[in-house]
Design an enzyme around this catalytic site. Structure first.
Site, PDB file in Angstrom:
ATOM      1  CG  HIS A 158      -1.955   1.073   1.190  1.00 23.31           C
ATOM      2  ND1 HIS A 158      -3.289   0.799   0.942  1.00 23.31           N
ATOM      3  CD2 HIS A 158      -1.865   2.408   1.347  1.00 23.31           C
ATOM      4  CE1 HIS A 158      -3.963   1.933   0.949  1.00 23.31           C
ATOM      5  NE2 HIS A 158      -3.127   2.921   1.205  1.00 23.31           N
ATOM      6  CG  HIS A 175      -1.510   8.227   8.746  1.00 17.98           C
ATOM      7  ND1 HIS A 175      -2.574   7.681   8.079  1.00 17.98           N
ATOM      8  CD2 HIS A 175      -1.548   9.551   8.467  1.00 17.98           C
ATOM      9  CE1 HIS A 175      -3.227   8.618   7.426  1.00 17.98           C
ATOM     10  NE2 HIS A 175      -2.624   9.777   7.652  1.00 17.98           N
ATOM     11  CG  HIS A 185      -5.521  11.222  10.260  1.00 17.61           C
ATOM     12  ND1 HIS A 185      -4.512  11.872  10.905  1.00 17.61           N
ATOM     13  CD2 HIS A 185      -5.227  11.307   8.945  1.00 17.61           C
ATOM     14  CE1 HIS A 185      -3.627  12.324  10.035  1.00 17.61           C
ATOM     15  NE2 HIS A 185      -4.028  11.986   8.841  1.00 17.61           N
TER      16      HIS A 185
END
Length: 361
Positions: A239, A277, A313
């Site tokens: 990702h 993160h 978030h």
């Protein structure tokens, strides 16, 4: 050289095969460009039950319905960057020139032309239009136009491609520059130029159209790039961090484009949704342009989210399940990552969804 260490349960590769019953958090520096560690939580970092204070994740619902027409409204700002929206139903009354900022117009919707002293640039939905500081121009509408405008103290520069090569992200032929042309209005007795300096307007009047340049050459000029021409860097086995989507680089902030792309291959255990993160050095703003924003609940086109540095978030709870069967994302969004804290305007605070932080419950 980075000095990697590890302890306890962890993965061999970030974002791949996260241990069952755990949630991966990326603790990164310098806006995903710097050093990084990954922590493996038994509970999601966003599993809060209450937040008191200024670090609540914040959201503007689709903004243009609440915006005054035919003017720009500031929503967030710091000493490096000012973020604005504009909902225009008519062309600019006068010509305009900024002595304070380089400007970037992202066309959320609408068609028209920006006539500049360098020539004309037609615009459509999805265009980034970069206007260097000191450029005289005027906006002419063909249809009602909704704009996300970024004002920068520094120039909008292209990101380094490095090992990807010069044609990655977007080819230079995707960049459109003006062809020299005079201004289309030639029948007026006077032409006014509004010049912004230190936030104040000086109006200069000419007896002729100030867009009277016969030609130009050099490396300073307006240009446009369509978000639909941005080519994302992808991997079916990893990702990519948001930094891989960097479109423009400015001093102390970057502009990223998230566009439609195939999703990662779940058979390899790769996260399809954005990882949790704590991007501690940057405030993160995401402007939602179009598509199905499957990592967020109740977010529609024209909305904007603001996550200040210091608060975790990541995806909403339903996103993990929603992503299981998805092989492709059709979302388009513009991200601003700012190194200095962004200050919400009064308009922002008046119109924001004050319960957005509860959407992780």
């Amino acid at each position: 050289m980075e000095n990697f260490k590890s302890s306890g349960i962890h993965t061999k590769q970030a974002h791949v095969k996260v241990p069952e019953g755990h949630f991966e958090e990326e603790h990164g520096r310098d806006g995903f460009f710097g050093r990084v560690s990954h922590l493996y939580h038994q509970k999601p970092p966003v599993g809060w039950s209450n937040i008191e204070g200024d670090l609540k994740p914040r959201c503007q619902p689709p903004m243009y319905d609440n915006a005054a027409k035919n003017e720009f409204i500031t929503i967030l700002s710091n000493d490096d960057v000012v973020l604005n929206i504009g909902h225009y139903t008519e062309s600019f009354k006068n010509f305009y020139r900024s002595a304070d900022f380089d400007e970037m117009y992202f066309i959320h919707d609408g068609t028209g032309t920006i006539e500049t002293v360098y020539g004309h640039l037609d615009y459509v939905k999805g265009d980034y239009i970069v206007i260097p500081r000191g450029t005289t121009y005027k906006l002419y509408l063909k249809t009602e136009t909704k704009i996300f405008k970024v004002e920068s103290r520094s120039e909008f520069e292209q990101p380094e491609r490095g090992m990807l090569g010069p044609n990655a992200l977007y080819d230079q032929t995707a960049i459109v520059v003006p062809t020299a042309a005079y201004g289309s209005e030639q029948d007026k007795k006077e032409y006014k130029v509004e010049i912004k300096r230190l936030g104040r307007i000086t109006t200069v009047t000419y007896p002729y159209n100030p867009l009277c340049v016969s030609g130009w050459k050099g490396s300073v000029y307006p240009f446009k790039l369509s978000i639909y021409d941005f080519c994302p860097v992808m991997s079916h086995r990893y990702h990519m961090p948001p930094s891989a989507h960097t479109t423009f680089v400015c001093k102390n902030f970057v502009v990223c484009s998230f566009v439609e792309r195939p999703l990662e291959d779940s058979s390899h255990g790769v996260l399809k949704v954005p990882f949790y993160h704590s991007n501690i050095d940057f405030d993160e703003v995401l402007f939602y342009h179009q598509g199905n924003f499957f990592s967020r609940d109740n977010i529609d086109a024209g909305a904007l989210t603001f996550h200040p540095q210091g608060i975790h978030h990541g995806p909403h709870p339903k996103a993990f399940k929603n992503s299981e069967s998805k092989t492709f994302t059709d979302e388009f969004a513009v991200m601003i990552d700012a190194k200095r804290p962004l200050i919400p305007s009064e308009w922002f605070m008046k119109n924001e969804n004050k319960d957005y932080w509860k959407s992780w419950f």
